[in-house]
Structure formats: structure tokens, C-alpha cells
Design a protein around this motif. Sequence first.
Motif, PDB file in Angstrom:
ATOM      1  N   UNK A  36       0.798  -1.146   0.073  1.00  0.00           N
ATOM      2  CA  UNK A  36       0.012  -0.125   0.088  1.00  0.00           C
ATOM      3  C   UNK A  36       0.759   1.284   0.005  1.00  0.00           C
ATOM      4  N   UNK A  37       0.927   1.943  -1.173  1.00  0.00           N
ATOM      5  CA  UNK A  37       1.508   3.410  -1.263  1.00  0.00           C
ATOM      6  C   UNK A  37       2.949   3.003  -2.072  1.00  0.00           C
ATOM      7  N   UNK A  38       3.189   1.566  -2.335  1.00  0.00           N
ATOM      8  CA  UNK A  38       4.483   1.370  -2.947  1.00  0.00           C
ATOM      9  C   UNK A  38       4.541   1.676  -4.672  1.00  0.00           C
ATOM     10  N   UNK A  39       5.606   2.049  -5.012  1.00  0.00           N
ATOM     11  CA  UNK A  39       5.663   2.441  -6.620  1.00  0.00           C
ATOM     12  C   UNK A  39       5.301   1.161  -7.387  1.00  0.00           C
ATOM     13  N   UNK A  40       6.130   0.011  -6.751  1.00  0.00           N
ATOM     14  CA  UNK A  40       6.063  -1.324  -7.393  1.00  0.00           C
ATOM     15  C   UNK A  40       6.034  -2.157  -6.398  1.00  0.00           C
ATOM     16  N   UNK A  41       5.174  -3.274  -6.528  1.00  0.00           N
ATOM     17  CA  UNK A  41       5.058  -4.526  -5.646  1.00  0.00           C
ATOM     18  C   UNK A  41       5.760  -5.874  -6.201  1.00  0.00           C
ATOM     19  N   UNK A  42       6.696  -6.350  -5.795  1.00  0.00           N
ATOM     20  CA  UNK A  42       7.309  -7.471  -6.446  1.00  0.00           C
ATOM     21  C   UNK A  42       6.982  -8.815  -5.822  1.00  0.00           C
ATOM     22  N   UNK A  43       6.039  -9.641  -6.333  1.00  0.00           N
ATOM     23  CA  UNK A  43       5.525 -10.715  -5.765  1.00  0.00           C
ATOM     24  C   UNK A  43       6.185 -12.102  -6.287  1.00  0.00           C
ATOM     25  N   UNK A  44       7.045 -12.539  -5.477  1.00  0.00           N
ATOM     26  CA  UNK A  44       7.577 -13.940  -5.621  1.00  0.00           C
ATOM     27  C   UNK A  44       6.765 -15.003  -5.143  1.00  0.00           C
TER      28      UNK A  44
END
Length: 439
Positions: A36-44
Motif C-alpha cells: 500500500x503506497x509502493x511504486x512497485x510490488x514484487x510478488x515472488x
Amino acid sequence: MKVAFISLGCAKNLVNTEQMMALVQQAGHTITSEPDGADVAVLNTCGFIDSAKSEAIDNILALGALKGEGRLGKLLVAGCLSQRYQDEILTEMPEVDGILGTGSYTDVVPALEALASGAHPRYFGDIQHTDEDGARVVTSPAYTAYLKIAEGCSNGCAFCIIPKLRGRYRSRTMASLLAEAKGLADRGARELLVIAQDITRYGEDLKDGSNLEGLLKELCKLPFHWIRLHYLYPEAVTDSLIETIASEPKILHYLDIPIQHCNDRILSAMRRRTSKAQLLSLFDKLRAAMPDVVIRTSIICGLPGETEAEFEELCDFLREVKLQRAGIFQYSREEGTLAAAMEDQVDEETAKRRVELLVDLQSRVMDGYNEERLGTVMEVLCEGFDREAGCYVGRTYADSVEVDGKVFFTAAGVIPAGTFVPVRITGVSDGDLTGEIEA
């Protein structure tokens, strides 16, 4: 750029996430665990069996919803699900802005830069040649750390897709492992978890004399208090390895040995390399060398062709050998595996019933083990104060991170997390132990 990381699946996957975090941090970006509020989420992701795939998809949809609300910028999906379903993800999941395969964890920074420029990165490097020696942002508590000693698997079990997702077995050099282990010890790790898909085959591919025994002896020279082993394949547990484990005080007498079944025909169909007689012999050897050994295993119910008689044989086997820890799994028909093409697929209801029966059987075995602990004093690694329980919580040598039980105990003073304390076991509660610190 503010980058959030979410890691699903096993500890081996977590190590890859930590490596990506280090690369992103080195590139000057800010790391956060909150999308929440991130520029990018990296989901591994994990993509091993149906339940793991469902979890990954649920997370993609949840992150997509966050994007739709304007609370997240972009979504980059990495890991086994990406490797296995790259086309489907890109064509059927518009929530995803870019993907990384299991051969491209080290491409995370270029992928972020591509996302920032409005592109849709798609990186799929060679899964047979990956860099496993990079820096990590260790996310486990300071007192506990994972050491991933190899990547991939060459065992070729009929039910397993991992070799197609992670490549052949590749050992890391002993020098790189010892350097990383020293760094983990310097960071304050007291418990080291040695992990790989199969740690028993460590070094076979290096052709330089490296093997698991030699690595363990070197690790024991470092200032760890506990060294825990996941996973040892039964056919590769030699007498000399047993002797090493039994003779090194730091190596816990907790062995994670996946057997999957005991019936010889089923084992052969699974393309496992052991027989029921060999398994019984191995457990006898381990218990003779280490009377206090706790054995954890994995069992699959419902492999195609498994009959009621073969399932009953498995039940009888587990009642006899009394393995104190077991993960019971329903067979998952995974496309691309040999087992998926087998005839006589066991129906879902039958397989589910068998799992429930084995879970009940194993819970009684575990209850028996816990009851035998009553009145004894056990060394416990304190993991902190549990406000809900109103007491401290920790683990014994018989309890690995996240997969086993806990010990809830009282103490008169303050016990910092990461401290080893003697606890007198006074009770059992829902599979966990309770006790009080021994003065």
C-alpha cells in the motif's frame, strides 16, 4: 522508487526474494514490505501444486485491486508461477505489469527500470545457470537464518514439476557458503537452517570433493548454537553422514527426510529410489545412533493407482515407525509430470479422505511424543513474548521454523528473543507444549 516485496512458498523462495531485495537496495531504491503506497510490488510466487498456485493468484488479484484503487503503482510477478505460466499470466491477468522467471531474479533492477519507463518487462533467463551467491537482505529474525546450499533438483520424481521450474541440481561452492554463513553468524544468527531441495546431494556436481559432511563440519566451526537440516533424501543418507550428524553437538537431532510413501510399488511409480525395507533400516540406524532423534517427513496420499490395501500399508507403517513430525499432502495432478499421465487417477473424495485419516493418525503419534516430554527439561530458543498467550514462546530442537509446534512458557524475568533457556515441560495444549523456565 519505493518497492514492496511479498514472498510466497518455501524458505528457498524466500532466499531468492532476499537476493532481489539486496539488488534493489544496492540500486538506490527503498524497500518496504507494505504494498500500500509502493511504486512497485514484487510478488515472488510458488507454483508447485494447486494450493500454491491458488495462493499466488489470490495475491495477484489482491494487489491488482490495490492498483485499481490508486494505492499501488505497478506489479511485477516473479518465481515459479511466472516460470510455469508466463503466457497465461500475461494474457489472462491484466493486473500484472511484468514478469520474471526463476532464471532471472538478478534482472529485477532492469525490470523495475523498464516498468518506470512504461514498458512491460518479460525476463526469462537460463534456469540451469543462475547466480546464487549474491548479497541478501535477511528478513528472518536476527537469531535464525537460512543457508541455501544448492538450487534445482535432478531426482526426477514422477509427481514433481520442480526440475522444470528450477533446473538441474546445482551446488554452490563451499567457499561461498562459508563466507555467507560467517556473515549470518556475525549478524547474530544462533540457529542456521541448511536448506535445498535435497541437501544430501550437495557437492556431487562440483567434482571437487565437496560433500555435505565436509560442509557441515566447517559450519560447526562457526559460532552457531543450532544447525538444522532440511531436506535429506533417504537413499543418500550414508552411515558416515549419520556418524557426522550424531557426533557434532551443534547439528540438531532433527532430520527432515521426505519418504512420500512406504509401499514398494507406489515408491517405484513415484520414481523414488528406496524400498520399504530400506526405509525401515534407515530409521533403525538413525535411532541407534541418536536415540533422541526427531524425524520429520512428507507423505503423499492418492497417487494414481494407489489402492486401499496400499494405503492401509502406509497407515500401518506410520503406526509402526512413529515419525514424530509429518506433512500429509493430497496428490496434486500437475501437468508436465509423469504422474499426470498415469492411469487410474484416484478420485478427489477418496484422496481427501485418506489425507484426513493420516492426519488423524499422525496427530496421535505427535500427542504421544509430546506426552513423553512431560516432566523433562528441554532447551528452548525463545522467540519473544506472546501478548495473547501472556507468556513467552519458543521452539525446542524438535520444532523447526513455521512447520512444527511451539513451547509456551513462563519466566520471572525478561527473556530476550534469541536466548536459549531451559524449560521444564508441564503440559500439552493443541499440539504445543507448555512449561516454566527452570531456575
